[in-house]
Design an enzyme around this catalytic site. Structure first.
Site, PDB file in Angstrom:
ATOM      1  N   GLU A   1     -34.818 -42.883 -12.297  1.00 51.99           N
ATOM      2  CA  GLU A   1     -34.287 -44.100 -11.644  1.00 51.99           C
ATOM      3  C   GLU A   1     -34.519 -45.330 -12.527  1.00 51.99           C
ATOM      4  O   GLU A   1     -33.667 -46.205 -12.628  1.00 51.99           O
ATOM      5  CB  GLU A   1     -34.925 -44.281 -10.272  1.00 51.99           C
TER       6      GLU A   1
ATOM      7  N   ASN B   1     -54.085 -55.164   4.750  1.00 52.89           N
ATOM      8  CA  ASN B   1     -53.350 -54.902   3.508  1.00 52.89           C
ATOM      9  C   ASN B   1     -53.815 -55.877   2.424  1.00 52.89           C
ATOM     10  O   ASN B   1     -54.166 -57.024   2.712  1.00 52.89           O
ATOM     11  CB  ASN B   1     -51.835 -55.062   3.736  1.00 52.89           C
TER      12      ASN B   1
ATOM     13  N   ALA C   1     -50.094 -51.479   4.290  1.00 53.07           N
ATOM     14  CA  ALA C   1     -48.853 -51.872   4.971  1.00 53.07           C
ATOM     15  C   ALA C   1     -47.655 -51.515   4.099  1.00 53.07           C
ATOM     16  O   ALA C   1     -46.766 -52.322   3.852  1.00 53.07           O
ATOM     17  CB  ALA C   1     -48.862 -53.358   5.303  1.00 53.07           C
TER      18      ALA C   1
HETATM   19  C1  LIG Z   1     -39.749 -46.283  -8.616  1.00 51.99           C
HETATM   20  C2  LIG Z   1     -39.950 -45.397  -7.406  1.00 51.99           C
HETATM   21  C3  LIG Z   1     -38.845 -44.908  -6.737  1.00 51.99           C
HETATM   22  C4  LIG Z   1     -39.021 -44.103  -5.611  1.00 51.99           C
HETATM   23  N1  LIG Z   1     -37.909 -43.664  -4.940  1.00 51.99           N
HETATM   24  C5  LIG Z   1     -38.050 -42.981  -3.790  1.00 51.99           C
HETATM   25  C6  LIG Z   1     -36.909 -42.615  -3.013  1.00 51.99           C
HETATM   26  O1  LIG Z   1     -35.763 -42.867  -3.409  1.00 51.99           O
HETATM   27  N2  LIG Z   1     -37.110 -41.973  -1.836  1.00 51.99           N
HETATM   28  C7  LIG Z   1     -38.356 -41.689  -1.361  1.00 51.99           C
HETATM   29  O2  LIG Z   1     -38.460 -41.128  -0.241  1.00 51.99           O
HETATM   30  N3  LIG Z   1     -39.460 -42.003  -2.066  1.00 51.99           N
HETATM   31  C8  LIG Z   1     -39.351 -42.645  -3.263  1.00 51.99           C
HETATM   32  N4  LIG Z   1     -40.478 -43.001  -3.988  1.00 51.99           N
HETATM   33  C9  LIG Z   1     -41.819 -42.628  -3.483  1.00 51.99           C
HETATM   34  C10 LIG Z   1     -42.260 -43.607  -2.374  1.00 51.99           C
HETATM   35  O3  LIG Z   1     -42.140 -44.932  -2.824  1.00 51.99           O
HETATM   36  C11 LIG Z   1     -43.708 -43.338  -1.937  1.00 51.99           C
HETATM   37  O4  LIG Z   1     -43.826 -41.979  -1.601  1.00 51.99           O
HETATM   38  C12 LIG Z   1     -44.040 -44.233  -0.721  1.00 51.99           C
HETATM   39  O5  LIG Z   1     -44.068 -45.578  -1.106  1.00 51.99           O
HETATM   40  C13 LIG Z   1     -45.378 -43.833  -0.095  1.00 51.99           C
HETATM   41  O6  LIG Z   1     -45.610 -44.629   1.040  1.00 51.99           O
HETATM   42  P1  LIG Z   1     -47.091 -45.026   1.463  1.00 51.99           P
HETATM   43  O7  LIG Z   1     -46.996 -45.681   2.792  1.00 51.99           O
HETATM   44  O8  LIG Z   1     -47.993 -43.850   1.312  1.00 51.99           O
HETATM   45  O9  LIG Z   1     -47.572 -46.057   0.344  1.00 51.99           O
HETATM   46  P2  LIG Z   1     -46.941 -47.424  -0.174  1.00 51.99           P
HETATM   47  O10 LIG Z   1     -45.582 -47.653   0.386  1.00 51.99           O
HETATM   48  O11 LIG Z   1     -47.099 -47.408  -1.650  1.00 51.99           O
HETATM   49  O12 LIG Z   1     -47.924 -48.514   0.437  1.00 51.99           O
HETATM   50  C14 LIG Z   1     -49.296 -48.575   0.204  1.00 51.99           C
HETATM   51  C15 LIG Z   1     -49.794 -49.936   0.659  1.00 51.99           C
HETATM   52  O13 LIG Z   1     -51.224 -49.956   0.591  1.00 51.99           O
HETATM   53  C16 LIG Z   1     -51.657 -51.161  -0.016  1.00 51.99           C
HETATM   54  N5  LIG Z   1     -52.949 -50.904  -0.646  1.00 51.99           N
HETATM   55  C17 LIG Z   1     -53.207 -50.063  -1.668  1.00 51.99           C
HETATM   56  N6  LIG Z   1     -54.523 -50.063  -1.948  1.00 51.99           N
HETATM   57  C18 LIG Z   1     -55.094 -50.917  -1.077  1.00 51.99           C
HETATM   58  C19 LIG Z   1     -56.431 -51.322  -0.850  1.00 51.99           C
HETATM   59  N7  LIG Z   1     -57.448 -50.839  -1.577  1.00 51.99           N
HETATM   60  N8  LIG Z   1     -56.677 -52.216   0.127  1.00 51.99           N
HETATM   61  C20 LIG Z   1     -55.656 -52.713   0.886  1.00 51.99           C
HETATM   62  N9  LIG Z   1     -54.377 -52.357   0.724  1.00 51.99           N
HETATM   63  C21 LIG Z   1     -54.101 -51.467  -0.251  1.00 51.99           C
HETATM   64  C22 LIG Z   1     -50.541 -51.482  -1.015  1.00 51.99           C
HETATM   65  O14 LIG Z   1     -50.571 -52.861  -1.370  1.00 51.99           O
HETATM   66  C23 LIG Z   1     -49.305 -51.089  -0.214  1.00 51.99           C
HETATM   67  O15 LIG Z   1     -48.867 -52.153   0.603  1.00 51.99           O
HETATM   68  C24 LIG Z   1     -40.343 -43.787  -5.146  1.00 51.99           C
HETATM   69  C25 LIG Z   1     -41.450 -44.281  -5.825  1.00 51.99           C
HETATM   70  C26 LIG Z   1     -41.266 -45.082  -6.947  1.00 51.99           C
HETATM   71  C27 LIG Z   1     -42.492 -45.643  -7.671  1.00 51.99           C
END
Ligand SMILES: Cc1cc2nc3c(=O)[nH]c(=O)nc-3n(C[C@H](O)[C@H](O)[C@H](O)COP(=O)(O)OP(=O)(O)OC[C@H]3O[C@@H](n4cnc5c(N)ncnc54)[C@H](O)[C@@H]3O)c2cc1C
Length: 408
Positions: free
Chosen positions: A173, A40, A14
């Site tokens: 950042e 999640n 999530a």
């Molecule tokens: C400090 C920082 C700054 C950033 N700044 C930017 C920005 O300015 N602009 C931008 O576009 N991107 C930015 N990024 C990158 C961006 O945050 C990621 O690309 C984005 O969060 C990916 O989204 P996602 O849905 O794949 O995963 P996430 O948003 O990381 O979500 C993954 C989810 O899966 C859950 N999860 C993980 N493993 C399990 C498991 N085994 N079982 C159940 N749940 C699980 C986690 O708890 C989480 O809720 C930044 C990243 C960081 C670290």
């Protein structure tokens, strides 16, 4: 009477991608059309893109997270708080720590994990900026070093040395926030600010690879002005309990002693992907244009665990929240089509709205709608971007609750 079985859609993760899929899908699909399950690890969503603030201590970690149940329609979505252990794709099952769930359609949105490139000691001794727990631990650790410094009779100056590995987006950042936080910490713990050393080590020949050089120069000079020392073209060879070993080109490796080492260089897909036997490159699966996994028409992968090629340069797009959210919108529409037996699915095309990299709450650099921005203007844009992602998932209510309004 014949009752048709409703398809079961399971979304794991999530974060930006998974939550976006869920909130869009709950609007597109009626209760009689599909069962939707969201799984999640935590009962909260965190803004991964704000974690550098929680890590530096410039924003409390409770500000970067909110309750998942507050943004989903609980009459349509069954939320399960559990950790995914493995996906048995041939059996169409998700194995959880506390049970298992079968699916007709699965969306994997588990995010990424730090890529340590096999560098010795990083997993053991370096801090990461990956989730609420790691950010809270890093903030506490830095504060502990400042608090302890004055307690010791024999001063250990290494307590005030912070090394950041990686001058990419996350590293820069974090440095922006950290350099704003240091004067507060020095004041709070009666530490001479001249004793504090912040070193950024980057193996690539430039800071923020891929960014406009003029903007990169701006960022570097702003951070240098606030005390950051950049070691560019310098690789971390090893992380030890006492600091790091670095080497530049053919030079002899040398040690930098530091009580805090933060690893902020590189992301790979979630380890569940490889554990579940998906064909992947650094844990990321090259998905089809409709975001399904080749050979598995019932499985979508989005966000940091997916890999989408930028055809213009024939290289993968870097993993971002922007892509994850756009993918979530497409997957929701594709799932709605599938439950209605339509096989003609939408193709994902990334619509790059621009990128803004913050340098603290009051400064930033970026390219927005093709225009370069710096300083207060860029910082304002960053907050607009942050508030927009809240709005897209939780509407105006969530923006009012969690939004950033310190825009001037
Ligand atoms: C400090 C920082 C700054 C950033 N700044 C930017 C920005 O300015 N602009 C931008 O576009 N991107 C930015 N990024 C990158 C961006 O945050 C990621 O690309 C984005 O969060 C990916 O989204 P996602 O849905 O794949 O995963 P996430 O948003 O990381 O979500 C993954 C989810 O899966 C859950 N999860 C993980 N493993 C399990 C498991 N085994 N079982 C159940 N749940 C699980 C986690 O708890 C989480 O809720 C930044 C990243 C960081 C670290």
């Amino acid at each position: 009477m014949i009752t048709l079985k409703k398809p079961k859609i399971v979304i794991v993760g999530a974060g930006y991608g998974g939550l976006m899929t869920t909130v869009r899908l709950q609007k597109l699909v009626g209760v009689n059309e599909a069962d939707i399950v969201l799984i999640n690890k935590n009962d909260y969503h965190y803004e991964t893109t704000w974690l550098h603030e929680a890590s530096a201590g410039t924003l409390h970690h409770d500000r970067v997270r909110y309750d998942i149940r507050d943004v989903i329609d609980r009459s349509k979505v069954d939320f399960v708080q559990d950790t995914v252990v493995e996906i048995k794709k041939e059996e169409k099952k998700v194995i959880l720590e506390k049970g298992e769930v079968e699916y007709d359609y699965l969306v994997i949105a588990l995010g990424g994990e730090p890529e340590t490139f096999g560098i010795k000691g990083l997993k053991e001794y370096a801090f990461g900026i990956t989730n609420v727990n790691s950010s809270r631990q890093l903030r506490e650790h830095i504060e502990y070093q400042f608090a302890t410094y004055n307690m010791e009779e024999e001063k250990n100056d290494n307590r005030l040395v912070i090394v950041v590995g990686g001058a990419g987006f996350t590293g820069i950042e974090f440095l922006g926030e950290l350099t704003n936080r240091i004067p507060e910490l020095c004041h709070e713990y009666d530490v001479d600010s001249h004793k504090v050393k912040i070193i950024c080590v980057e193996a690539a020949p430039t800071v923020l690879p891929g960014f406009d050089p003029e903007l990169v120069n701006y960022a570097v000079s702003q951070l240098e002005r606030k005390g950051v020392e950049f070691l560019i073209g310098t690789a971390i060879k090893e992380c030890t309990p006492d600091g790091i070993i670095v080497a530049k080109g053919e030079e002899e490796p040398r040690e930098i002693k530091a009580e805090t080492v933060v690893w902020a260089a590189g992301v790979r897909g979630n380890s569940i992907i490889e554990k579940s036997g998906f064909e992947a490159m650094r844990g990321r699966v090259k998905v089809q244009p409709d975001l399904r996994v080749p050979g598995f028409d019932d499985v979508f992968i989005i966000g940091d665990s997916s890999l989408v090629i930028n055809e213009e340069i024939n290289r993968p797009y870097p993993p971002t929240a922007q892509i994850a959210m756009q993918q979530g919108e497409v997957v929701a529409r594709n799932l709605a089509a599938l439950v209605r037996d339509k096989q003609d699915l939408e193709t994902f095309t990334f619509d790059n709205k621009g990128t803004v990299c913050s340098l603290g709450h009051d400064d930033a650099i970026g390219v927005v709608f093709g225009k370069k921005v710096t300083g207060a203007k860029a910082s304002f844009m960053k907050k607009v971007v942050d508030n927009r992602s809240l709005y897209m998932i939780g509407g105006a209510g969530l923006v009012l609750k969690k939004g950033k309004f310190n825009v001037f």
